[in-house]
Scaffold this motif. Structure first.
Motif, PDB file in Angstrom:
ATOM      1  N   LEU A  85      30.313  33.828  86.253  1.00 16.52           N
ATOM      2  CA  LEU A  85      29.269  32.969  85.700  1.00 16.52           C
ATOM      3  C   LEU A  85      29.781  31.548  85.695  1.00 16.52           C
ATOM      4  CD1 LEU A  85      28.005  34.811  82.472  1.00 16.52           C
ATOM      5  CD2 LEU A  85      26.742  34.538  84.610  1.00 16.52           C
ATOM      6  N   ARG A  86      28.873  30.597  85.870  1.00 12.71           N
ATOM      7  CA  ARG A  86      29.185  29.183  85.688  1.00 12.71           C
ATOM      8  C   ARG A  86      28.210  28.622  84.650  1.00 12.71           C
ATOM      9  NH1 ARG A  86      31.856  26.751  90.009  1.00 12.71           N
ATOM     10  NH2 ARG A  86      32.216  25.069  88.509  1.00 12.71           N
ATOM     11  N   PRO A  87      28.714  28.060  83.562  1.00 11.02           N
ATOM     12  CA  PRO A  87      27.822  27.361  82.636  1.00 11.02           C
ATOM     13  C   PRO A  87      27.406  26.026  83.270  1.00 11.02           C
ATOM     14  CG  PRO A  87      29.907  27.982  81.589  1.00 11.02           C
ATOM     15  CD  PRO A  87      30.093  28.083  83.075  1.00 11.02           C
ATOM     16  N   LEU A  88      26.241  26.006  83.870  1.00 11.51           N
ATOM     17  CA  LEU A  88      25.772  24.819  84.575  1.00 11.51           C
ATOM     18  C   LEU A  88      24.577  24.238  83.829  1.00 11.51           C
ATOM     19  CD1 LEU A  88      25.971  25.952  88.329  1.00 11.51           C
ATOM     20  CD2 LEU A  88      27.724  24.876  86.903  1.00 11.51           C
ATOM     21  N   ASP A  89      24.806  23.156  83.170  1.00 14.73           N
ATOM     22  CA  ASP A  89      23.800  22.385  82.448  1.00 14.73           C
ATOM     23  C   ASP A  89      23.525  22.977  81.073  1.00 14.73           C
ATOM     24  OD1 ASP A  89      23.427  20.447  84.466  1.00 14.73           O
ATOM     25  OD2 ASP A  89      22.166  21.855  85.559  1.00 14.73           O
ATOM     26  N   GLY A  90      23.783  22.168  80.089  1.00  9.81           N
ATOM     27  CA  GLY A  90      23.511  22.534  78.710  1.00  9.81           C
ATOM     28  C   GLY A  90      23.724  21.330  77.820  1.00  9.81           C
ATOM     29  N   GLY A  91      22.988  21.280  76.771  1.00  5.00           N
ATOM     30  CA  GLY A  91      23.136  20.163  75.839  1.00  5.00           C
ATOM     31  C   GLY A  91      22.146  20.289  74.706  1.00  5.00           C
ATOM     32  N   VAL A  92      22.267  19.362  73.779  1.00  2.00           N
ATOM     33  CA  VAL A  92      21.422  19.337  72.585  1.00  2.00           C
ATOM     34  C   VAL A  92      20.771  17.965  72.499  1.00  2.00           C
ATOM     35  CG1 VAL A  92      21.392  19.542  70.071  1.00  2.00           C
ATOM     36  CG2 VAL A  92      22.936  20.984  71.422  1.00  2.00           C
ATOM     37  N   VAL A  93      19.489  17.936  72.190  1.00  2.00           N
ATOM     38  CA  VAL A  93      18.774  16.661  72.112  1.00  2.00           C
ATOM     39  C   VAL A  93      19.308  15.867  70.922  1.00  2.00           C
ATOM     40  CG1 VAL A  93      16.729  17.705  73.154  1.00  2.00           C
ATOM     41  CG2 VAL A  93      16.906  17.552  70.665  1.00  2.00           C
ATOM     42  N   PRO A  94      19.234  14.538  70.973  1.00  2.00           N
ATOM     43  CA  PRO A  94      19.863  13.707  69.933  1.00  2.00           C
ATOM     44  C   PRO A  94      19.457  14.058  68.510  1.00  2.00           C
ATOM     45  CG  PRO A  94      19.262  12.349  71.806  1.00  2.00           C
ATOM     46  CD  PRO A  94      18.700  13.714  72.081  1.00  2.00           C
ATOM     47  N   ARG A  95      18.194  14.368  68.270  1.00  2.00           N
ATOM     48  CA  ARG A  95      17.746  14.583  66.886  1.00  2.00           C
ATOM     49  C   ARG A  95      18.309  15.861  66.266  1.00  2.00           C
ATOM     50  NH1 ARG A  95      13.739  18.386  66.453  1.00  2.00           N
ATOM     51  NH2 ARG A  95      12.612  18.977  68.359  1.00  2.00           N
ATOM     52  N   ALA A  96      18.900  16.749  67.088  1.00  2.00           N
ATOM     53  CA  ALA A  96      19.364  18.043  66.566  1.00  2.00           C
ATOM     54  C   ALA A  96      20.870  18.237  66.699  1.00  2.00           C
ATOM     55  CB  ALA A  96      18.618  19.170  67.284  1.00  2.00           C
ATOM     56  N   ARG A  97      21.594  17.173  66.976  1.00  2.00           N
ATOM     57  CA  ARG A  97      23.039  17.320  67.135  1.00  2.00           C
ATOM     58  C   ARG A  97      23.730  17.517  65.780  1.00  2.00           C
ATOM     59  NH1 ARG A  97      23.280  12.694  71.839  1.00  2.00           N
ATOM     60  NH2 ARG A  97      22.508  14.058  73.502  1.00  2.00           N
ATOM     61  N   ARG A  98      24.979  17.986  65.862  1.00  2.00           N
ATOM     62  CA  ARG A  98      25.814  18.239  64.683  1.00  2.00           C
ATOM     63  C   ARG A  98      25.245  19.341  63.801  1.00  2.00           C
ATOM     64  NH1 ARG A  98      29.690  14.330  64.366  1.00  2.00           N
ATOM     65  NH2 ARG A  98      29.288  12.408  65.551  1.00  2.00           N
ATOM     66  N   GLN A  99      24.573  20.297  64.417  1.00  2.00           N
ATOM     67  CA  GLN A  99      24.056  21.449  63.688  1.00  2.00           C
ATOM     68  C   GLN A  99      24.637  22.761  64.219  1.00  2.00           C
ATOM     69  OE1 GLN A  99      19.763  21.439  62.885  1.00  2.00           O
ATOM     70  NE2 GLN A  99      19.644  19.384  63.775  1.00  2.00           N
ATOM     71  N   GLY A 100      25.620  22.670  65.120  1.00  2.00           N
ATOM     72  CA  GLY A 100      26.238  23.878  65.649  1.00  2.00           C
ATOM     73  C   GLY A 100      25.425  24.589  66.715  1.00  2.00           C
ATOM     74  N   ILE A 101      24.443  23.895  67.291  1.00  2.00           N
ATOM     75  CA  ILE A 101      23.542  24.558  68.234  1.00  2.00           C
ATOM     76  C   ILE A 101      24.252  24.913  69.530  1.00  2.00           C
ATOM     77  CG2 ILE A 101      21.488  24.208  69.674  1.00  2.00           C
ATOM     78  CD1 ILE A 101      20.256  22.657  67.354  1.00  2.00           C
ATOM     79  N   PHE A 102      25.035  23.979  70.088  1.00  2.00           N
ATOM     80  CA  PHE A 102      25.726  24.252  71.351  1.00  2.00           C
ATOM     81  C   PHE A 102      26.611  25.478  71.217  1.00  2.00           C
ATOM     82  CE2 PHE A 102      29.207  23.806  74.371  1.00  2.00           C
ATOM     83  CZ  PHE A 102      28.558  23.478  75.544  1.00  2.00           C
ATOM     84  N   ALA A 103      27.416  25.528  70.152  1.00  2.00           N
ATOM     85  CA  ALA A 103      28.311  26.672  69.951  1.00  2.00           C
ATOM     86  C   ALA A 103      27.521  27.961  69.779  1.00  2.00           C
ATOM     87  CB  ALA A 103      29.203  26.429  68.738  1.00  2.00           C
ATOM     88  N   ALA A 104      26.396  27.899  69.081  1.00  2.00           N
ATOM     89  CA  ALA A 104      25.593  29.098  68.871  1.00  2.00           C
ATOM     90  C   ALA A 104      25.032  29.633  70.179  1.00  2.00           C
ATOM     91  CB  ALA A 104      24.457  28.790  67.887  1.00  2.00           C
ATOM     92  N   LEU A 105      24.629  28.739  71.066  1.00  2.00           N
ATOM     93  CA  LEU A 105      24.096  29.171  72.361  1.00  2.00           C
ATOM     94  C   LEU A 105      25.178  29.861  73.193  1.00  2.00           C
ATOM     95  CD1 LEU A 105      22.026  25.964  73.189  1.00  2.00           C
ATOM     96  CD2 LEU A 105      21.089  28.217  72.627  1.00  2.00           C
ATOM     97  N   VAL A 106      26.372  29.267  73.236  1.00  2.00           N
ATOM     98  CA  VAL A 106      27.475  29.864  73.989  1.00  2.00           C
ATOM     99  C   VAL A 106      27.879  31.194  73.368  1.00  2.00           C
ATOM    100  CG1 VAL A 106      29.852  29.573  74.755  1.00  2.00           C
ATOM    101  CG2 VAL A 106      28.289  27.617  74.765  1.00  2.00           C
ATOM    102  N   ARG A 107      27.962  31.239  72.043  1.00  2.00           N
ATOM    103  CA  ARG A 107      28.362  32.464  71.351  1.00  2.00           C
ATOM    104  C   ARG A 107      27.378  33.606  71.639  1.00  2.00           C
ATOM    105  NH1 ARG A 107      27.974  30.653  66.610  1.00  2.00           N
ATOM    106  NH2 ARG A 107      30.025  29.664  66.525  1.00  2.00           N
ATOM    107  N   THR A 108      26.110  33.268  71.747  1.00  2.00           N
ATOM    108  CA  THR A 108      25.109  34.298  72.035  1.00  2.00           C
ATOM    109  C   THR A 108      25.369  34.945  73.390  1.00  2.00           C
ATOM    110  OG1 THR A 108      23.468  33.099  70.716  1.00  2.00           O
ATOM    111  CG2 THR A 108      22.637  34.741  72.262  1.00  2.00           C
TER     112      THR A 108
END
Length: 300
Positions: A85-108
């Motif tokens: 697998l290659r994680p190609l493209d991912g991010g969080v929009v500015p208004r929702a940063r610093r809420q642990g969303i990126f880590a939660a997506l990867v962890r899933t």
């Protein structure tokens, strides 16, 4: 699956449940870019010969706030092919940063892969922020692949178009992409945003070929060696002929020593994770990988 956040609640849903246009809009906002198009997304995430991308999306009451896409890959190892697998493209929009969303997506995705138990090797070319997030989740920083510049002596020769093919020679070491001709054609399409040239010697029966692009570095025209196939001596002749054509005086390669006069001018940070595979994914195991710019350039 839900995650808690200090500012707002969000749900994590499969990327397949979202329209491509929603994902592209969220990625454009996360990257602060206005050049991410439907055509780009279709090329990269729907038409890859290894398979279409999958992944996860975070939604709140106002729409998509986070994306983490994973593209199927094939790795070639000394023991044969391994699913990747290659994680190609991912991010969080500015208004929702610093809420642990990126880590939660990867962890899933990690939880999904662990539950399946099927062998997989995941490799990310990470920026510092995402590498730190991956490492906190248990991924390994396997090393920084150097970008090596070296002088080249141009030698004019007639060049012809080349349809890229995989290099059938034995790998120098470790894990590399199991390229096919179709995958290479996909990889170097214009939708990538780069202008690639694919050439061979026009008056030779040798099958050696080169994919390259030209950049300017400190005022010097530089030939970026993306992919080669064939014996080293023949590839060298193609590179010198391409340098003459492009008036380039320097070559740039990923992970290639280039000799005494070469020097490192950049790097690609590699982070990896695996399930049920005895692979060089531990910290500092860069020598277990065999990668070129075709594998690690910005588009990937």
């Amino acid at each position: 699956m839900s995650g808690s956040a200090p500012l707002a609640a969000y749900d994590i849903v499969p990327a397949a449940d979202c329209a491509d246009a929603e994902i592209v809009e969220a990625l454009a906002a996360a990257f602060d870019r206005d050049d991410l198009t439907a055509e780009w997304f279709r090329w990269k995430h729907r038409e890859c010969p290894f398979g279409p991308s999958d992944g996860w999306v975070a939604r709140d009451e106002r729409g998509v706030v986070g994306v983490r896409l994973f593209t199927p890959w094939r790795w070639c190892t000394t023991d044969g092919e391994v699913v990747g697998l290659r994680p190609l493209d991912g991010g969080v929009v500015p208004r929702a940063r610093r809420q642990g969303i990126f880590a939660a997506l990867v962890r899933t995705e990690m939880e999904r892969r662990r539950a399946s138990g099927e062998p997989v090797i995941v490799l990310s070319t990470s920026v510092p922020a995402s590498r730190a997030a991956y490492v906190k989740l248990g991924w390994s920083a396997v090393g920084d692949l150097p970008h090596v510049a070296a002088p080249v002596v141009p030698r004019p020769a007639r060049l012809a178009d080349w349809d890229p093919v995989p290099d059938e020679r034995s790998r120098r070491s470790g894990i590399g992409t199991s390229w096919t001709a179709d995958a290479l054609r996909w990889r170097f399409r214009p939708e990538s945003g780069y202008r690639y040239e694919s050439v061979r010697l026009g008056l030779s029966d040798d099958a050696a070929g080169l994919v390259y692009r030209v950049v300017a570095r400190r005022g010097l025209r530089t030939l970026v060696v993306e992919h080669t196939a064939g014996a080293d001596a023949a590839v060298g002749r193609v590179i010198r002929a391409a340098a003459a054509k492009e008036r380039a005086v320097v070559t740039l390669r990923a992970g290639h020593s280039g000799g005494r006069s070469s020097r490192s001018v950049g790097r690609s940070a590699l982070t990896s994770w695996s399930v049920a595979v005895d692979a060089p994914t531990e910290p500092g195991r860069l020598d277990g990988w065999d990668l070129t710019f075709a594998d690690v350039e910005g588009v990937l």
